[in-house]
Design an enzyme around this catalytic site. Structure first.
Site, mmCIF file in Angstrom:
data_model
loop_
_atom_site.group_PDB
_atom_site.id
_atom_site.type_symbol
_atom_site.label_atom_id
_atom_site.label_comp_id
_atom_site.label_asym_id
_atom_site.label_seq_id
_atom_site.Cartn_x
_atom_site.Cartn_y
_atom_site.Cartn_z
ATOM 1 N N LYS A 141 -4.705 -16.445 6.590
ATOM 2 C CA LYS A 141 -5.563 -14.887 6.335
ATOM 3 C C LYS A 141 -5.125 -13.809 5.378
ATOM 4 O O LYS A 141 -3.731 -14.114 5.221
ATOM 5 C CB LYS A 141 -5.767 -14.319 7.650
ATOM 6 C CG LYS A 141 -4.879 -13.768 8.456
ATOM 7 C CD LYS A 141 -5.131 -13.415 9.682
ATOM 8 C CE LYS A 141 -3.911 -12.548 10.564
ATOM 9 N NZ LYS A 141 -3.830 -11.455 10.184
ATOM 10 N N ARG A 197 -7.818 -5.559 22.410
ATOM 11 C CA ARG A 197 -8.060 -5.020 20.952
ATOM 12 C C ARG A 197 -9.422 -5.943 20.849
ATOM 13 O O ARG A 197 -10.719 -5.371 20.631
ATOM 14 C CB ARG A 197 -7.341 -5.649 19.920
ATOM 15 C CG ARG A 197 -7.636 -5.210 18.432
ATOM 16 C CD ARG A 197 -6.362 -5.788 17.441
ATOM 17 N NE ARG A 197 -6.256 -7.081 17.358
ATOM 18 C CZ ARG A 197 -5.306 -7.854 16.540
ATOM 19 N NH1 ARG A 197 -4.553 -7.083 15.761
ATOM 20 N NH2 ARG A 197 -5.161 -8.977 16.681
ATOM 21 N N TYR A 226 7.825 9.912 -14.210
ATOM 22 C CA TYR A 226 7.266 10.897 -13.768
ATOM 23 C C TYR A 226 8.322 12.083 -12.770
ATOM 24 O O TYR A 226 9.044 11.301 -11.844
ATOM 25 C CB TYR A 226 6.058 10.461 -12.751
ATOM 26 C CG TYR A 226 4.957 9.859 -13.232
ATOM 27 C CD1 TYR A 226 3.991 10.837 -14.146
ATOM 28 C CD2 TYR A 226 4.762 8.687 -13.397
ATOM 29 C CE1 TYR A 226 3.010 10.406 -14.880
ATOM 30 C CE2 TYR A 226 3.488 8.048 -14.099
ATOM 31 C CZ TYR A 226 2.548 9.106 -14.783
ATOM 32 O OH TYR A 226 1.635 8.595 -15.376
ATOM 33 N N MET A 249 2.119 3.154 -11.869
ATOM 34 C CA MET A 249 1.068 2.520 -11.439
ATOM 35 C C MET A 249 1.080 1.104 -11.991
ATOM 36 O O MET A 249 0.877 0.284 -11.202
ATOM 37 C CB MET A 249 -0.413 2.987 -11.872
ATOM 38 C CG MET A 249 -1.656 2.412 -11.544
ATOM 39 S SD MET A 249 -3.085 3.165 -12.214
ATOM 40 C CE MET A 249 -3.213 4.411 -11.273
#
Length: 341
Positions: free
Chosen positions: A33, A118, A249, A295
């Protein structure tokens, strides 16, 4: 471009240990998954098939369709659209409400809530669920549960095992009453499997151990597994900075001497989580990630053309105060993957 390398030898080493613990390959269901925990759904499916694993576990029908050529048995854990695309698919039923959505002749696994609270039905509702599934003309092929704390030292693990034993007894009573064949029973995730002294269930759903990790309290005698994924980045540019100059940054890294630095093509846009610039991270070869992760790139005190960012995410998980799963699952599905044989 940045890429993920999948170490086939390490994966097969892990499969060997897992299969031995489960008693054989037939009792291993590899959990694929969320893009195989970031390792690549199709890539890991092909390798698992090559090793001889016959069962897989995925999140959705769409994922099952992508790998149906590699496994004769696929359990779909959390789809909300119930379609019977293939006789090899087995759909998890997570609530009584799901039963009315099940198509005729679908294979289903009924999830039992043994204490995680759950998903799943209560033990008291097992007979009602079976009757509802028979009304839908579904094939009840499995009954399962999920542990909430198999990786921690507490009574939860034993308590849930006892509850699942009660559920199994109830299922057997209902099957005898309705003249039905017994479904397959399964409850073990990675940690639960390795805590069993004698594994007796029909199969185990093995996720994170496949990929080389077994997060736990450090008190269990778990085997040493081998991480399967390594992350590599390519150099974008190199420059020399002077003592006292800052980079990136916020200028959060300042050189205390003249040095060579390079930017590399990996950043939080690719799923490599931002580092707190107050936490030092060193790559496997001893290079430092300097300042803030951007990024699309980051800076390292290296001028090598290609750098291994990690080959084991344990340290990064500690830095981010999270688990190994989150580090690998965060990497973008689109990232290039290569098999290292």
């Amino acid at each position: 471009m940045a890429k993920i390398l999948i170490n086939k030898k390490n994966l097969f080493y892990n499969f060997e240990l897992i299969s031995k613990k489960a008693t054989n390959k037939e009792k291993v269901a590899v959990v694929l998954k969320d893009n195989a925990y970031g390792h690549g759904l199709v890539e890991i499916a092909k390798l698992a098939n090559e090793f001889g694993i016959k069962k897989a576990v995925v999140r959705t029908i769409e994922d099952a369709k992508k790998i149906e050529d590699y496994f004769p048995y696929i359990l779909v854990l959390a789809d909300t659209t119930f379609h019977n695309y293939s006789h090899t698919f087995h759909i998890a039923i997570n609530s009584l409400e799901d039963i009315n959505k099940v198509p005729q002749n679908a294979n289903v696994h009924l999830k039992i809530d043994t204490g995680m609270h759950r998903n799943g039905i209560s033990i008291n509702d097992i007979e009602m669920a079976f009757l509802g599934l028979l009304k839908q003309k579904a094939n009840i092929t499995g009954v399962f549960t999920h542990h909430r704390g198999a990786d921690t030292l507490s009574t939860d693990f034993f308590w849930q095992n006892e509850n699942f034993a009660k559920a199994k007894t109830k299922v057997k009573e209902v099957c005898e009453k309705l003249s039905l064949p017994l479904p397959q029973f399964h409850s073990c995730n990675s940690a639960a499997l390795f805590r069993q002294e004698n594994f007796t269930e029909d199969f185990a759903r093995v996720g994170i151990a496949t990929y080389g990790y077994l997060d736990n309290d450090g008190v269990f005698d778990f085997p040493k597994l081998k991480p399967v994924m390594s992350l590599w980045a390519q150099k974008l540019a190199t420059r020399k900075i002077r003592k006292g100059q800052s980079i990136g940054y916020g200028g959060k890294f300042t050189a205390n001497e003249d040095m060579i630095i390079s930017t590399y093509d990996i950043g939080y846009g690719d799923g490599f989580l931002r580092l707190n610039e107050n936490d030092n991270y060193t790559t496997p070869k001893g290079f430092k990630i300097l300042g803030r992760v951007s990024m699309d790139n980051l800076s390292i005190n290296s001028d090598e053309k290609e750098v291994c960012i990690f080959d084991d995410v344990t340290t990064l998980a500690k830095i981010h105060k999270t688990i190994t799963y989150e580090i690998t699952c965060s990497l973008k599905e689109s990232m290039k993957k290569e098999i290292l044989v």
